[in-house]
Design a protein around this motif. Structure first.
Motif, PDB file in Angstrom:
ATOM      1  N   UNK A   1       0.822  -1.210   0.000  1.00  0.00           N
ATOM      2  CA  UNK A   1       0.000   0.000   0.000  1.00  0.00           C
ATOM      3  C   UNK A   1       0.857   1.261   0.000  1.00  0.00           C
ATOM      4  N   UNK A   2       2.023   1.216   0.661  1.00  0.00           N
ATOM      5  CA  UNK A   2       2.915   2.376   0.648  1.00  0.00           C
ATOM      6  C   UNK A   2       3.422   2.654  -0.763  1.00  0.00           C
ATOM      7  N   UNK A   3       3.810   1.611  -1.470  1.00  0.00           N
ATOM      8  CA  UNK A   3       4.257   1.784  -2.850  1.00  0.00           C
ATOM      9  C   UNK A   3       3.121   2.309  -3.722  1.00  0.00           C
ATOM     10  N   UNK A   4       1.915   1.757  -3.540  1.00  0.00           N
ATOM     11  CA  UNK A   4       0.767   2.222  -4.328  1.00  0.00           C
ATOM     12  C   UNK A   4       0.459   3.688  -4.040  1.00  0.00           C
ATOM     13  N   UNK A   5       0.581   4.092  -2.773  1.00  0.00           N
ATOM     14  CA  UNK A   5       0.320   5.490  -2.437  1.00  0.00           C
ATOM     15  C   UNK A   5       1.391   6.414  -3.008  1.00  0.00           C
ATOM     16  N   UNK A   6       2.649   5.981  -2.990  1.00  0.00           N
ATOM     17  CA  UNK A   6       3.739   6.828  -3.483  1.00  0.00           C
ATOM     18  C   UNK A   6       3.721   6.997  -4.994  1.00  0.00           C
ATOM     19  N   UNK A   7       3.236   6.001  -5.732  1.00  0.00           N
ATOM     20  CA  UNK A   7       3.213   6.101  -7.196  1.00  0.00           C
ATOM     21  C   UNK A   7       1.858   6.524  -7.718  1.00  0.00           C
ATOM     22  N   UNK A   8       0.950   6.962  -6.836  1.00  0.00           N
ATOM     23  CA  UNK A   8      -0.295   7.569  -7.273  1.00  0.00           C
ATOM     24  C   UNK A   8      -1.422   6.617  -7.581  1.00  0.00           C
TER      25      UNK A   8
ATOM     26  N   UNK B   1      -7.457   8.615  -6.086  1.00  0.00           N
ATOM     27  CA  UNK B   1      -8.904   8.797  -6.166  1.00  0.00           C
ATOM     28  C   UNK B   1      -9.592   7.886  -5.162  1.00  0.00           C
ATOM     29  N   UNK B   2     -10.832   8.252  -4.816  1.00  0.00           N
ATOM     30  CA  UNK B   2     -11.572   7.468  -3.828  1.00  0.00           C
ATOM     31  C   UNK B   2     -11.864   6.061  -4.334  1.00  0.00           C
ATOM     32  N   UNK B   3     -12.161   5.924  -5.627  1.00  0.00           N
ATOM     33  CA  UNK B   3     -12.457   4.601  -6.179  1.00  0.00           C
ATOM     34  C   UNK B   3     -11.232   3.702  -6.134  1.00  0.00           C
ATOM     35  N   UNK B   4     -10.078   4.236  -6.545  1.00  0.00           N
ATOM     36  CA  UNK B   4      -8.852   3.447  -6.510  1.00  0.00           C
ATOM     37  C   UNK B   4      -8.506   3.040  -5.077  1.00  0.00           C
ATOM     38  N   UNK B   5      -8.641   3.967  -4.153  1.00  0.00           N
ATOM     39  CA  UNK B   5      -8.309   3.675  -2.760  1.00  0.00           C
ATOM     40  C   UNK B   5      -9.246   2.609  -2.190  1.00  0.00           C
ATOM     41  N   UNK B   6     -10.533   2.697  -2.492  1.00  0.00           N
ATOM     42  CA  UNK B   6     -11.495   1.733  -1.971  1.00  0.00           C
ATOM     43  C   UNK B   6     -11.225   0.341  -2.540  1.00  0.00           C
ATOM     44  N   UNK B   7     -10.960   0.255  -3.854  1.00  0.00           N
ATOM     45  CA  UNK B   7     -10.646  -1.040  -4.459  1.00  0.00           C
ATOM     46  C   UNK B   7      -9.377  -1.635  -3.871  1.00  0.00           C
ATOM     47  N   UNK B   8      -8.367  -0.785  -3.673  1.00  0.00           N
ATOM     48  CA  UNK B   8      -7.111  -1.270  -3.095  1.00  0.00           C
ATOM     49  C   UNK B   8      -7.329  -1.791  -1.675  1.00  0.00           C
ATOM     50  N   UNK B   9      -8.144  -1.097  -0.884  1.00  0.00           N
ATOM     51  CA  UNK B   9      -8.385  -1.506   0.501  1.00  0.00           C
ATOM     52  C   UNK B   9      -9.147  -2.828   0.551  1.00  0.00           C
ATOM     53  N   UNK B  10     -10.247  -2.926  -0.193  1.00  0.00           N
ATOM     54  CA  UNK B  10     -11.063  -4.132  -0.149  1.00  0.00           C
ATOM     55  C   UNK B  10     -10.288  -5.351  -0.653  1.00  0.00           C
ATOM     56  N   UNK B  11      -9.585  -5.185  -1.770  1.00  0.00           N
ATOM     57  CA  UNK B  11      -8.839  -6.312  -2.312  1.00  0.00           C
ATOM     58  C   UNK B  11      -7.756  -6.807  -1.375  1.00  0.00           C
TER      59      UNK B  11
ATOM     60  N   UNK C   1      -5.267  -5.631  -8.747  1.00  0.00           N
ATOM     61  CA  UNK C   1      -3.997  -5.500  -8.028  1.00  0.00           C
ATOM     62  C   UNK C   1      -3.742  -6.660  -7.071  1.00  0.00           C
ATOM     63  N   UNK C   2      -4.780  -7.342  -6.614  1.00  0.00           N
ATOM     64  CA  UNK C   2      -4.607  -8.457  -5.688  1.00  0.00           C
ATOM     65  C   UNK C   2      -4.827  -9.815  -6.339  1.00  0.00           C
ATOM     66  N   UNK C   3      -5.376  -9.817  -7.564  1.00  0.00           N
ATOM     67  CA  UNK C   3      -5.625 -11.099  -8.233  1.00  0.00           C
ATOM     68  C   UNK C   3      -4.321 -11.847  -8.488  1.00  0.00           C
ATOM     69  N   UNK C   4      -3.298 -11.120  -8.928  1.00  0.00           N
ATOM     70  CA  UNK C   4      -2.013 -11.764  -9.211  1.00  0.00           C
ATOM     71  C   UNK C   4      -1.379 -12.310  -7.945  1.00  0.00           C
ATOM     72  N   UNK C   5      -1.441 -11.528  -6.856  1.00  0.00           N
ATOM     73  CA  UNK C   5      -0.863 -11.990  -5.592  1.00  0.00           C
ATOM     74  C   UNK C   5      -1.626 -13.200  -5.064  1.00  0.00           C
TER      75      UNK C   5
END
Length: 550
Positions: A194-201, A205-215, A348-352
């Motif tokens: 999440x730190x890397x995702x936040x640093x590279x933008x 947006x709220x949608x990107x942040x919500x998807x990243x959190x839930x996944x 972003x989490x499907x590959x992991x």
């Protein structure tokens, strides 16, 4: 404007008299001038055929009501009108040339814009400019907070090692490093990702942040359930098979305790990590410097407290309600498909979810080996004082190497090409000199993190002694051996981080998902092994009063 006629040796001159194209007898034709095509119409006039040139006026549409008459002029009249024709010709040619130049300029700008939009590769943002002082200032407070969290975890372990579940089912000690290692396998990996995702933008947006959190929350719940189940199997293998003793009730107890502890701890710490990273970005702090230490500070204490409480409660149910332990296992395993479906929906989490199991499982196995060392050492009454220091030395080493690995991974994401088709040139294995004495920002951070080890451990040892924790008296020789073990552990871990992150990046693996589990598990193994060696050496050289204090 003056035009030459091919049929007769006469000049054709345009007249500016307006012509109504709606009248009868009008026939359309076309005339070429200045590289463009203009419609020309012919009509019957009072003095013979009249031609009209329909012309655009700037961006306006064709206006047939305004045109030019074309009339024939003989050569005898040319001398009288030569000056006027030349002037008209010059003005018309100049106007046409200007229009043509404007069109060419617009076309050139359009082509340049197209080339820029299609061919130019977006320049990645520059890495954060950080000095050694700024790195140390941002790291020291989370480092101390994490250290006091490990001190609290050590105090808890020192107390609960005498509880009945730990004395009757000693294999629970094997679960301790494996479950505490979840902070490196899952929570620190989540914080780094999440730190890397936040640093590279990728969380702007709220949608990107919500998807990243839930996944990511769904992903760590799947991983926690699987790792907890496998950790209980490892505890059975390492604890009972060598001795030849096996009890089914104890095996189910270990499984239920491990799975439920891993699930609940990962959920709580995942929510805390998300809040820390979002808050760090809002106040302008690099999340890489604060997220992983905070995950470690709370991870050890929360996980160990949950393990002690849950295992004690389930142990009491063995005699009267023996169905409780299998039911607990079944409930958490049944929830796993739900988390899998949620994690699969987020790219972003499907590959992991599909490829991130190898480091987690291998790291759990490495930590379980450290747990076996802890079990065999603490079970000996002469080395009971080791319990309070184990979470501290393991936690400090894991915290520092996780910060370094997360920083190097973010640096590579910001400066290197994307991971599409990795075919990197072979890189030399880094030497300790390049790792610790280079001029780059990663070498500066390695030096800063290493310099925090000695003062940090002195503070933590003083805190343990002040609270009268443990079974060990802090003598000068004990402190010397302890500090040597801690410094050697961190040196090895920081060097391995520099090598491992670059090695994984060069082979197309995201270091955020692969490096930290290995490094923190190695930190647990090295810390537990070096600490056990210190206690054995101190016992052999006669410094035995350090092991009998209460």
């Amino acid at each position: 404007m003056v035009l030459w006629s091919n049929e007769q040796d006469k000049l054709t001159e345009m007249s500016t008299s307006p012509v109504d194209t709606k009248k009868e007898g009008v026939s359309p034709a076309y005339h070429h001038t200045n590289g463009s095509v203009h419609p020309v119409i012919q009509k019957d006039g009072p003095n013979g055929p009249v031609h009209q040139l329909i012309q655009k006026d700037g961006p306006e549409e064709l206006r047939p009501s305004e045109g030019y008459e074309l009339k024939e002029v003989s050569f005898s009249e040319r001398a009288e009108q030569e000056s006027d024709m030349v002037a008209i010709d010059c003005r018309a040619n100049a106007k046409g040339q200007r229009e043509e130049d404007a069109l060419l300029e617009n076309a050139s700008q359009s082509n340049e814009s197209d080339d820029t939009s299609t061919d130019q590769i977006p320049v990645p943002p520059a890495p954060l400019k950080e000095t050694s002082f700024s790195i140390g200032l941002q790291v020291v407070f989370p480092f101390l907070l994490a250290g006091f969290g490990t001190v609290a975890a050590g105090m808890v372990l020192d107390i609960v090692q005498h509880w009945i579940v730990f004395t009757e089912v000693t294999e629970v000690f094997i679960l301790v490093p494996a479950l505490l290692g979840l902070k490196g396998n899952l929570e620190m990996t989540l914080a780094s990702r999440l730190s890397t995702a936040a640093n590279i933008g990728q969380m702007d947006t709220a949608k990107e942040m919500w998807n990243m959190i839930m996944g990511n929350l769904a992903l760590i719940q799947v991983q926690a359930t699987v790792v907890g189940f496998l950790a209980s199997i490892a505890a059975v293998i390492f604890g009972w098979i060598p001795e030849g003793h096996f009890k089914l009730g104890h095996a189910v107890l270990l499984c239920a305790s491990s799975v439920s502890t891993a699930f609940i701890a990962s959920l709580l710490l995942g929510l805390i990590m998300i809040g820390v990273i979002i808050a760090s970005r809002k106040v302008g702090i690099n999340p890489d410097n604060v997220a992983t230490p905070i995950a470690a500070s709370l991870g050890d204490l929360i996980t160990l407290a949950l393990l002690a409480g849950i295992s004690t409660g389930l142990y009491k149910q063995l005699e009267h309600n023996d169905y409780i332990n299998p039911l607990v296992c079944a409930i958490f395993v049944a929830l796993t498909p739900v988390w899998v479906l949620i994690a699969r929906r987020i790219p972003s989490t499907r590959e992991v979810l599909y490829s991130g199991w190898e480091p987690v499982i291998i790291a759990m196995a490495i930590s379980s080996v450290g747990g076996l060392i802890l079990d065999k050492t603490v079970s000996n009454p002469n080395f009971a004082g080791m319990a309070v220091f184990t979470p501290v030395i393991n936690g400090v080493g894991g915290n520092l190497v996780a910060v370094q690995a997360s920083r190097i991974s973010t640096y590579l994401h910001l400066t290197a090409l994307p991971l599409v088709e990795p075919s990197p040139p072979p890189q030399k294995c880094p030497t300790p000199c390049t790792t610790f004495f280079g001029s780059g920002v990663n070498s500066r951070s390695a030096r800063v993190l290493f310099l925090l080890v000695a003062p940090g451990h002195l503070v933590f040892l003083y805190a343990i002694n002040s609270m009268q924790g443990g079974h060990t008296t802090l003598t000068s020789i004990f402190i010397a051996f302890y500090m040597a073990a801690a410094l050697l552990q961190v040196i090895i871990l920081l060097y391995l981080a520099d090598w491992m992150v670059h090695w994984m990046w060069g082979r197309g693996m995201d270091p955020d998902n692969f490096s930290i589990p290995y490094l923190t598990a190695l930190g647990d193994l090295l810390g537990t092994g070096f600490l056990a060696l210190c206690f054995h050496i101190l016992w052999l050289i006669g410094d035995r009063d350090t092991d009998v204090g209460d």
